[in-house]
Design an enzyme around this catalytic site. Sequence first.
Site, short mmCIF file in Angstrom:
data_model
loop_
_atom_site.label_atom_id
_atom_site.label_comp_id
_atom_site.label_asym_id
_atom_site.label_seq_id
_atom_site.Cartn_x
_atom_site.Cartn_y
_atom_site.Cartn_z
CG HIS A 471 -1.55 -0.66 1.24
ND1 HIS A 471 -2.34 -0.15 2.42
CD2 HIS A 471 -0.06 -0.57 1.37
CE1 HIS A 471 -1.04 0.53 3.28
NE2 HIS A 471 0.13 0.10 2.30
CD GLU A 472 2.36 -2.75 -0.62
OE1 GLU A 472 3.05 -1.64 -0.85
OE2 GLU A 472 2.04 -3.03 0.48
CG HIS A 475 3.01 2.50 -0.72
ND1 HIS A 475 2.97 3.72 0.17
CD2 HIS A 475 2.65 1.50 0.23
CE1 HIS A 475 2.52 3.28 1.44
NE2 HIS A 475 2.44 1.99 1.37
CG HIS A 478 2.85 9.05 -2.90
ND1 HIS A 478 3.32 8.81 -1.46
CD2 HIS A 478 3.08 10.40 -3.18
CE1 HIS A 478 3.26 10.18 -1.00
NE2 HIS A 478 3.19 11.08 -2.04
ZN LIG Z 1 1.86 0.91 2.98
#
Ligand SMILES: [Zn+2]
Length: 680
Positions: A471-472, A475, A478
Amino acid sequence: MNSPAELTTALATLPAFSALDPAAVPAKIAAIVADNERGIEQMLDASGPKTWDAVCARLDNFNDRLNRAWSPVRHLHSVADNDALRAAYNEALPLIVNYGTAQMQNDRLCAAYRALLESPDFASLSAARQQVIRHAVRDFRLGGIELDSAARERFSAIQQRLNQLGTHFGDHVLDATRAWHWHTEDASRLTGLPDSLLRLAAQNAGQAGRPGWLLTLDLPCYGPAMMYAEDRALRAELYGAYCTRASEQGPDAGKFDNGALIGEMLALRHELAQLVGFANFADYSLATKMAPSAAGVIGFLRDLAARSRPHAQREFAELQRYARDQLALDALEAWDVAYASERLRQDAYAVSQEALRPYFPAPRVIAGLFAVVGRLFGIEIAKVNGIDTWHVDVEVFRIHDAEGRLRGLFYLDLFARPGKRGGAWMDECIVRRRTASGIQQPVAYLTCNFTPPVGGRPSLLTHEEVITLFHEFGHGLHHMLTLVEEAPVAGINGVAWDAVELPSQFLENWCWEREAIDLLSGHHETGERLPGIMFERLLAAKGFQAGVKMLRQIEFALFDFRLHVEYHPQIDVQQVIDDVRREVAVFLPPAWNRFQHSFSHIFGGGYAAGYYSYKWAEVLAADAYARFEDEGVFNRAVGTDFMTAILEAGGAYAAMALFHRFRGRDPQPEALLRRSGLLS
Ligand SMILES: [Zn+2]
């Protein structure tokens, strides 16, 4: 081309953590702030046309300079806290906050951006620059800059009062939570509670100077107690106290009542939204989001609810049957639901996260993660040695793309330790932008709190922790794979709030793919990959009560959103939540339940008219991932499409336009329903 000079230049921009002197921070930040403010005034005083170069580029230079000085301080405050650093942080923080506020209230700056937006030159600017200007003008407007002085005064009075009310709301919840406890010296009443909770309860009692056990309404205590306590009367008592906190009901009725605060907050939000030209606070909230309209959000939630409901009803019927046959609970009460669900889950679906740990040693997981994103996006990640960091465990990596170009750097800080805030997150160290001397490469902090290696044994992760890491990292990609050259819309900057979780939730999907699990798992002693039977059970557990969970989130989201759309001075908050429950829920709580009085997300946090974002982003992520399911989960062409359409574009284009670029159409909920096992 793979250029060592490029890497050397990027490394030279990294903060010198070991040389950071907390005592010098406030003065340094104050000097930059003062210098920037002088520079901004000079820039606005200057004669000549207010062009991109004369205004926006210079403002970004000023702001970037401050960000780069502040980012390492903010970061160390989170991961390597000590008294000196905390003092420096707290002293400098108001300077940073005031600097931002003053900028948003600067009429001349606003006029310069507005003039640019309306100038004939606007059309000739790059898409990213146009978006920066559009966002700035929008945010000036949302901040009340267009109001006359009386209205502006009212606007800022409302903002201040709302901040106060939010704090009071949270304080009431906290006080109500602390005020109540349940004490016993009779061990038989605690049958079923896990050892960890018994220890906590004994410790609570000891701290209160009492024998026996003390249960509180803090989540680490209340949560497991409701799941495991076999004593039904105890569960009923706990539930009654928990679900009436800060209200006019229950054991502390009226003591910390948030009712009046909720009413005042709703009224002020409505007034604030109307002051700056919106029909209601929901429309004001949507002005910075991807969701197209209030009707669109409500339709989205209702559609998801209607389609999940039959499944949730079946799940709940299964639970009722199980409770009747196995637990002798004929009528399932609100305080039985968590207990019965946990028993059913353990009987039918459980897989112990602890049993999974040996298969996920951190070094293997990290190598697997790099392999997965390497296959998807053609990027190559390698460690860079000899970099100055804040702790010996922290590693630095660089990312090269398929053409050998440097795309970014990141700090990886995996393990829990004293002075480090809990949880996992990605934060920006340096944002990508074009400067006078070339491209400033993006740098990220990736922070987790995994169990450190002990003795010769590596850190072993649960599957949930592997998901957190993905998940991290989503990010992080991105932030780092962006090709945008303007900082305010590079990476995660300028991305609509309800779309920013797309890359992170998207990347989680690979943790559920056998092919990826083979890259990620390897028993720390035998090297064996995660056995098929464990993986199957993991998948089954994921789908457990998926419909019920979906409806519960929709209930919160629809209540939050309708409250802000339908607001009028006589609105009956209880009536709205009752309505929503009748429409959505498969099980109605008792009439005295006052969940909304402790709904801190929307009354004490930043989620007002935005709670729907959780589901919105889940739909985007699942729908984006569905293209991989159709065309191959490691299909490089699809990976490249995702990278160029979403990751590289950052906030330079509207989130919906980017989604269209990747998917060729509007987002659809089918993929999320299917992945949750909710599509017939
Ligand atoms: Zn998040």
